[in-house]
Structure formats: C-alpha cells, structure tokens
Design a protein around this motif. Sequence first.
Motif, PDB file in Angstrom:
ATOM      1  N   UNK A  93       0.819  -1.220   0.000  1.00  0.00           N
ATOM      2  CA  UNK A  93       0.000   0.000   0.000  1.00  0.00           C
ATOM      3  C   UNK A  93       0.850   1.265   0.000  1.00  0.00           C
ATOM      4  N   UNK A  94       2.073   1.152   0.505  1.00  0.00           N
ATOM      5  CA  UNK A  94       2.987   2.307   0.486  1.00  0.00           C
ATOM      6  C   UNK A  94       3.793   2.363  -0.811  1.00  0.00           C
ATOM      7  N   UNK A  95       3.595   1.371  -1.683  1.00  0.00           N
ATOM      8  CA  UNK A  95       4.313   1.236  -2.956  1.00  0.00           C
ATOM      9  C   UNK A  95       5.818   1.026  -2.767  1.00  0.00           C
ATOM     10  N   UNK A  96       6.224   0.677  -1.568  1.00  0.00           N
ATOM     11  CA  UNK A  96       7.643   0.409  -1.333  1.00  0.00           C
ATOM     12  C   UNK A  96       8.066  -0.948  -1.879  1.00  0.00           C
ATOM     13  N   UNK A  97       7.085  -1.834  -2.119  1.00  0.00           N
ATOM     14  CA  UNK A  97       7.426  -3.129  -2.714  1.00  0.00           C
ATOM     15  C   UNK A  97       7.981  -2.947  -4.127  1.00  0.00           C
ATOM     16  N   UNK A  98       7.653  -1.833  -4.787  1.00  0.00           N
ATOM     17  CA  UNK A  98       8.182  -1.551  -6.124  1.00  0.00           C
ATOM     18  C   UNK A  98       9.550  -0.862  -6.040  1.00  0.00           C
ATOM     19  N   UNK A  99       9.859  -0.268  -4.901  1.00  0.00           N
ATOM     20  CA  UNK A  99      11.111   0.465  -4.718  1.00  0.00           C
ATOM     21  C   UNK A  99      12.186  -0.396  -4.058  1.00  0.00           C
ATOM     22  N   UNK A 100      11.775  -1.181  -3.075  1.00  0.00           N
ATOM     23  CA  UNK A 100      12.715  -2.023  -2.338  1.00  0.00           C
ATOM     24  C   UNK A 100      12.759  -3.419  -2.955  1.00  0.00           C
ATOM     25  N   UNK A 101      13.830  -4.108  -2.711  1.00  0.00           N
ATOM     26  CA  UNK A 101      14.049  -5.445  -3.237  1.00  0.00           C
ATOM     27  C   UNK A 101      13.477  -6.450  -2.226  1.00  0.00           C
ATOM     28  N   UNK A 102      12.261  -6.960  -2.498  1.00  0.00           N
ATOM     29  CA  UNK A 102      11.559  -7.842  -1.562  1.00  0.00           C
ATOM     30  C   UNK A 102      11.544  -9.263  -2.126  1.00  0.00           C
ATOM     31  N   UNK A 103      11.925 -10.224  -1.285  1.00  0.00           N
ATOM     32  CA  UNK A 103      11.975 -11.636  -1.678  1.00  0.00           C
ATOM     33  C   UNK A 103      11.098 -12.459  -0.744  1.00  0.00           C
ATOM     34  N   UNK A 104      10.436 -13.488  -1.265  1.00  0.00           N
ATOM     35  CA  UNK A 104       9.538 -14.287  -0.419  1.00  0.00           C
ATOM     36  C   UNK A 104      10.255 -15.102   0.655  1.00  0.00           C
ATOM     37  N   UNK A 105      11.524 -15.446   0.431  1.00  0.00           N
ATOM     38  CA  UNK A 105      12.255 -16.255   1.413  1.00  0.00           C
ATOM     39  C   UNK A 105      13.674 -15.724   1.581  1.00  0.00           C
ATOM     40  N   UNK A 106      14.300 -16.127   2.672  1.00  0.00           N
ATOM     41  CA  UNK A 106      15.689 -15.759   2.913  1.00  0.00           C
ATOM     42  C   UNK A 106      16.597 -16.381   1.863  1.00  0.00           C
ATOM     43  N   UNK A 107      16.357 -17.634   1.513  1.00  0.00           N
ATOM     44  CA  UNK A 107      17.188 -18.294   0.493  1.00  0.00           C
ATOM     45  C   UNK A 107      17.166 -17.523  -0.825  1.00  0.00           C
ATOM     46  N   UNK A 108      15.982 -17.049  -1.221  1.00  0.00           N
ATOM     47  CA  UNK A 108      15.887 -16.293  -2.464  1.00  0.00           C
ATOM     48  C   UNK A 108      16.593 -14.948  -2.358  1.00  0.00           C
TER      49      UNK A 108
END
Length: 110
Positions: free
Chosen positions: A89-104
């Motif tokens: 909702x803050x649109x930070x998912x498009x700015x920051x590098x977000x991964x579903x798991x630590x391994x990824x």
Amino acid sequence: MTIQDPGDGIRVLSVAGEIDHDSVDVLRDAVEQALADGRDRLVADLSAVPFCDSGGLSLFVETHRRTTARGGWLRLAGPQAPVRFTLNVSHLDAYLNVHPTLDEALAPPS
C-alpha cells in the motif's frame, strides 16, 4: 535480533517481533554496525515480524539509499502478510528489493 555473515560481504539481520517506534532503534543500530563493519550488502529477514510501522519503513528506505550509494544493496526477505500489505500500500514493494524467502534473498541475481 540475530546477525549472520554468510560471506561475500553480506550481513543478514534476522528480526523477531514488531518493528515500531519503540524497537526500530535496535534494527537501526544493527544497520549502523553493519555499515561500519564494511558490509554494504544487507538482508533483513522479516519472516518473524508481524508488524512494521512507518519508522521501520523509513529505515528500510534510508538503508536502501545508503547501501546503493556504496555499491551494495538492501534485500527484504520473507515478510509476513501484514508487512507485505504495508509494503504494497505504500508502494515500497516496487522500490525495495523484496523476496519471499531468505534463500531467495541470498541467491545471486540470475
């Protein structure tokens, strides 16, 4: 919080509990120490974080800017649904590098 250095200049900061105005300084101190130690590739493992307020989001943005300015990066790993929602909702998912798991998050770019 636990800290690991898996190699290649990476530091993993595994956070447990809420990230809010009462607790964000613990994470901020860990980021400062990582940068002071010459670590400019940081992974914040958020898999045990049920909530993150604007203070945590601001710290993520600040850390992203600082690490990229040094030629490194910040990756967020495993955010739970409420934290993912806040990033979305803050649109930070498009700015920051977000991964579903630590391994990824630790995997080299393909």
